[in-house]
Scaffold this motif. Structure first.
Motif, PDB file in Angstrom:
ATOM      1  N   PRO A 122      -8.583  -4.660  17.141  1.00 42.18           N
ATOM      2  CA  PRO A 122      -8.579  -6.129  17.144  1.00 42.18           C
ATOM      3  C   PRO A 122      -8.366  -6.752  15.772  1.00 42.18           C
ATOM      4  CG  PRO A 122     -10.319  -5.295  18.565  1.00 42.18           C
ATOM      5  CD  PRO A 122      -9.782  -4.118  17.823  1.00 42.18           C
ATOM      6  N   LYS A 123      -9.027  -6.233  14.743  1.00 42.69           N
ATOM      7  CA  LYS A 123      -8.846  -6.810  13.405  1.00 42.69           C
ATOM      8  C   LYS A 123      -7.476  -6.467  12.847  1.00 42.69           C
ATOM      9  CE  LYS A 123     -11.415  -8.881  11.419  1.00 42.69           C
ATOM     10  NZ  LYS A 123     -11.691 -10.334  11.384  1.00 42.69           N
ATOM     11  N   ARG A 124      -6.936  -5.311  13.201  1.00 44.79           N
ATOM     12  CA  ARG A 124      -5.576  -4.983  12.770  1.00 44.79           C
ATOM     13  C   ARG A 124      -4.563  -5.907  13.425  1.00 44.79           C
ATOM     14  NH1 ARG A 124      -5.755   1.708  12.389  1.00 44.79           N
ATOM     15  NH2 ARG A 124      -6.821   1.734  10.343  1.00 44.79           N
ATOM     16  N   ALA A 125      -4.822  -6.272  14.667  1.00 43.97           N
ATOM     17  CA  ALA A 125      -3.908  -7.189  15.345  1.00 43.97           C
ATOM     18  C   ALA A 125      -3.851  -8.535  14.623  1.00 43.97           C
ATOM     19  CB  ALA A 125      -4.339  -7.378  16.799  1.00 43.97           C
ATOM     20  N   GLU A 126      -4.965  -8.945  14.010  1.00 40.80           N
ATOM     21  CA  GLU A 126      -5.001 -10.211  13.282  1.00 40.80           C
ATOM     22  C   GLU A 126      -4.036 -10.230  12.102  1.00 40.80           C
ATOM     23  OE1 GLU A 126      -8.883 -11.363  12.032  1.00 40.80           O
ATOM     24  OE2 GLU A 126      -9.749 -11.251  14.057  1.00 40.80           O
ATOM     25  N   ILE A 127      -3.751  -9.052  11.532  1.00 42.65           N
ATOM     26  CA  ILE A 127      -2.838  -8.996  10.383  1.00 42.65           C
ATOM     27  C   ILE A 127      -1.486  -8.410  10.791  1.00 42.65           C
ATOM     28  CG2 ILE A 127      -4.621  -8.994   8.619  1.00 42.65           C
ATOM     29  CD1 ILE A 127      -4.419  -5.973   8.459  1.00 42.65           C
ATOM     30  N   GLY A 128      -1.201  -8.457  12.105  1.00 40.32           N
ATOM     31  CA  GLY A 128       0.119  -8.092  12.600  1.00 40.32           C
ATOM     32  C   GLY A 128       0.364  -6.619  12.767  1.00 40.32           C
ATOM     33  N   LEU A 129      -0.707  -5.834  12.944  1.00 38.05           N
ATOM     34  CA  LEU A 129      -0.554  -4.394  13.071  1.00 38.05           C
ATOM     35  C   LEU A 129      -0.980  -3.932  14.457  1.00 38.05           C
ATOM     36  CD1 LEU A 129      -2.077  -3.186   9.687  1.00 38.05           C
ATOM     37  CD2 LEU A 129       0.341  -3.397  10.255  1.00 38.05           C
ATOM     38  N   SER A 130      -0.358  -2.861  14.905  1.00 39.85           N
ATOM     39  CA  SER A 130      -0.858  -2.124  16.064  1.00 39.85           C
ATOM     40  C   SER A 130      -1.316  -0.765  15.557  1.00 39.85           C
ATOM     41  CB  SER A 130       0.228  -1.943  17.131  1.00 39.85           C
ATOM     42  OG  SER A 130       1.231  -1.053  16.675  1.00 39.85           O
ATOM     43  N   ASP A 131      -2.242  -0.139  16.266  1.00 30.30           N
ATOM     44  CA  ASP A 131      -2.756   1.155  15.812  1.00 30.30           C
ATOM     45  C   ASP A 131      -1.665   2.208  15.738  1.00 30.30           C
ATOM     46  OD1 ASP A 131      -5.321   0.552  15.217  1.00 30.30           O
ATOM     47  OD2 ASP A 131      -6.167   1.146  17.130  1.00 30.30           O
ATOM     48  N   SER A 132      -0.630   2.066  16.550  1.00 33.26           N
ATOM     49  CA  SER A 132       0.431   3.070  16.568  1.00 33.26           C
ATOM     50  C   SER A 132       1.479   2.821  15.492  1.00 33.26           C
ATOM     51  CB  SER A 132       1.106   3.095  17.939  1.00 33.26           C
ATOM     52  OG  SER A 132       1.669   1.822  18.242  1.00 33.26           O
ATOM     53  N   ARG A 133       1.436   1.637  14.852  1.00 31.32           N
ATOM     54  CA  ARG A 133       2.439   1.311  13.825  1.00 31.32           C
ATOM     55  C   ARG A 133       1.762   0.651  12.634  1.00 31.32           C
ATOM     56  NH1 ARG A 133       7.664  -1.609  16.120  1.00 31.32           N
ATOM     57  NH2 ARG A 133       8.325  -1.022  14.022  1.00 31.32           N
ATOM     58  N   THR A 134       1.306   1.468  11.713  1.00 30.82           N
ATOM     59  CA  THR A 134       0.728   0.952  10.480  1.00 30.82           C
ATOM     60  C   THR A 134       1.530   1.500   9.310  1.00 30.82           C
ATOM     61  OG1 THR A 134      -0.849   2.778  10.358  1.00 30.82           O
ATOM     62  CG2 THR A 134      -1.602   0.762  11.434  1.00 30.82           C
ATOM     63  N   PRO A 135       1.783   0.701   8.288  1.00 25.78           N
ATOM     64  CA  PRO A 135       2.598   1.168   7.155  1.00 25.78           C
ATOM     65  C   PRO A 135       1.788   1.902   6.101  1.00 25.78           C
ATOM     66  CG  PRO A 135       2.095  -1.143   6.867  1.00 25.78           C
ATOM     67  CD  PRO A 135       1.461  -0.732   8.183  1.00 25.78           C
ATOM     68  N   PHE A 136       0.573   2.344   6.465  1.00 25.56           N
ATOM     69  CA  PHE A 136      -0.256   2.993   5.460  1.00 25.56           C
ATOM     70  C   PHE A 136      -0.903   4.259   5.996  1.00 25.56           C
ATOM     71  CE2 PHE A 136      -2.708  -0.722   7.154  1.00 25.56           C
ATOM     72  CZ  PHE A 136      -3.616  -0.033   7.937  1.00 25.56           C
ATOM     73  N   PHE A 137      -1.283   5.098   5.040  1.00 25.04           N
ATOM     74  CA  PHE A 137      -2.134   6.248   5.269  1.00 25.04           C
ATOM     75  C   PHE A 137      -3.475   5.929   4.603  1.00 25.04           C
ATOM     76  CE2 PHE A 137       2.264   7.574   4.826  1.00 25.04           C
ATOM     77  CZ  PHE A 137       2.469   8.410   5.919  1.00 25.04           C
ATOM     78  N   GLY A 138      -4.396   6.888   4.645  1.00 26.71           N
ATOM     79  CA  GLY A 138      -5.624   6.676   3.892  1.00 26.71           C
ATOM     80  C   GLY A 138      -6.863   7.131   4.621  1.00 26.71           C
TER      81      GLY A 138
END
Length: 282
Positions: free
Chosen positions: A31-47
């Motif tokens: 839910p919080k990732r969706a707020e910044i335009g991300l889906s769990d399957s498509r994130t531009p980061f590792f970590g």
């Protein structure tokens, strides 16, 4: 799906001193990732989220208390994070529980946390757990994040909610590689509003980021309510989209609360994780 409001945050809690993994309270990252335009399957980061537990204790088979530190490495790919108060309550449930040795404690920590972090996803994975016994306490070093200190700048700060429009980069000049640090990061707990204090290190290659604007942007989190992991992902995405670096890493080390510190790293490129070495304020 668990929500932060359903957790023990801000509520009176009884301390359970017998081992109880059900105390762990996972919260979905989505839910919080969706707020910044991300889906769990498509994130531009590792970590990963690097946790340190300073208050870990159990009883040996003869009932004698044992104390240790523990380092946890939680991949950011896990669908859930663990709400920190529930983590504290869970760790305290070891206090009057007899364990054969530190290896048994480590195994239970790894299994319980992995189950909670991957719960509901249909997948499973592992996490890193390292227990540091008393004989190695003197090897736990204190050092500061390296980089050019942004706090040296005499800037006017008037905005205290995240203001990504303050971020800018000079795309007309040759790209640079820099490491910048600030100790002025402060946000608040998503549920209780209690302050969370941190230091942040930003490594990037690309168009040079305006340092004054970056410092003002970091200060703008001062009255923002969000968990540590979510703040770091927001900072990463704002810099990534506004300044368009070639490479970017955002690493924050927050001061401990309830014997726990949380130190999220998000990076655009895979690589070795930083050593979980605490800063002076931690």
């Amino acid at each position: 799906m668990n929500t932060p409001e359903q957790s023990q945050l801000g509520k009176t809690s009884a301390y359970v001193d017998q081992y109880d993994p059900s105390l762990l309270f996972p919260i979905a990252r989505a839910p919080k990732r969706a707020e910044i335009g991300l889906s769990d399957s498509r994130t531009p980061f590792f970590g990963a989220d690097l946790w340190t537990a300073f208050e870990l204790s159990w009883l040996n088979p003869r009932g004698k208390p044992q104390v240790a530190l523990a380092h946890f490495t939680i991949p950011c790919e896990t669908p859930n994070l663990i709400e920190s108060k529930s983590f504290k309550l869970y760790l305290n449930s070891f206090n009057n529980t007899r364990m054969a040795d530190a290896a048994e404690v480590q195994a239970r920590l790894r299994a319980d946390l992995a189950e909670a972090l991957w719960r509901g996803s249909g997948h499973s994975g592992s996490i890193g757990v390292k227990i540091v016994g008393q004989d190695r306490f003197d090897q736990e070093m204190v050092q500061e994040l390296d980089g050019l200190l942004l706090d040296r700048l005499d800037v006017e700060c008037t905005r205290y909610q995240p203001a990504p429009d303050l971020l800018r980069a000079n795309h007309d000049e040759a790209p640079v590689t820099e490491t910048l640090v600030s100790h002025l990061l402060k946000s608040n707990c998503l549920v209780t509003g209690q302050p969370d204090w941190g230091s942040v290190q930003i490594r990037y290659s690309g168009a040079q980021i305006d340092q004054e604007g970056l410092l003002q942007y970091l200060v703008s989190f001062r009255n923002h309510n969000e968990f540590h992991e979510q703040c770091v992902e927001r900072i990463f995405m704002d810099i990534w989209s506004r300044c368009q670096p070639i490479k970017l890493s955002v690493y924050a080390r927050y001061t401990r609360r309830g014997g726990l510190d949380i130190n999220p790293l998000r990076t655009s490129h895979p690589g070795a994780l930083p050593a979980n070495v605490r800063c002076a304020r931690q």
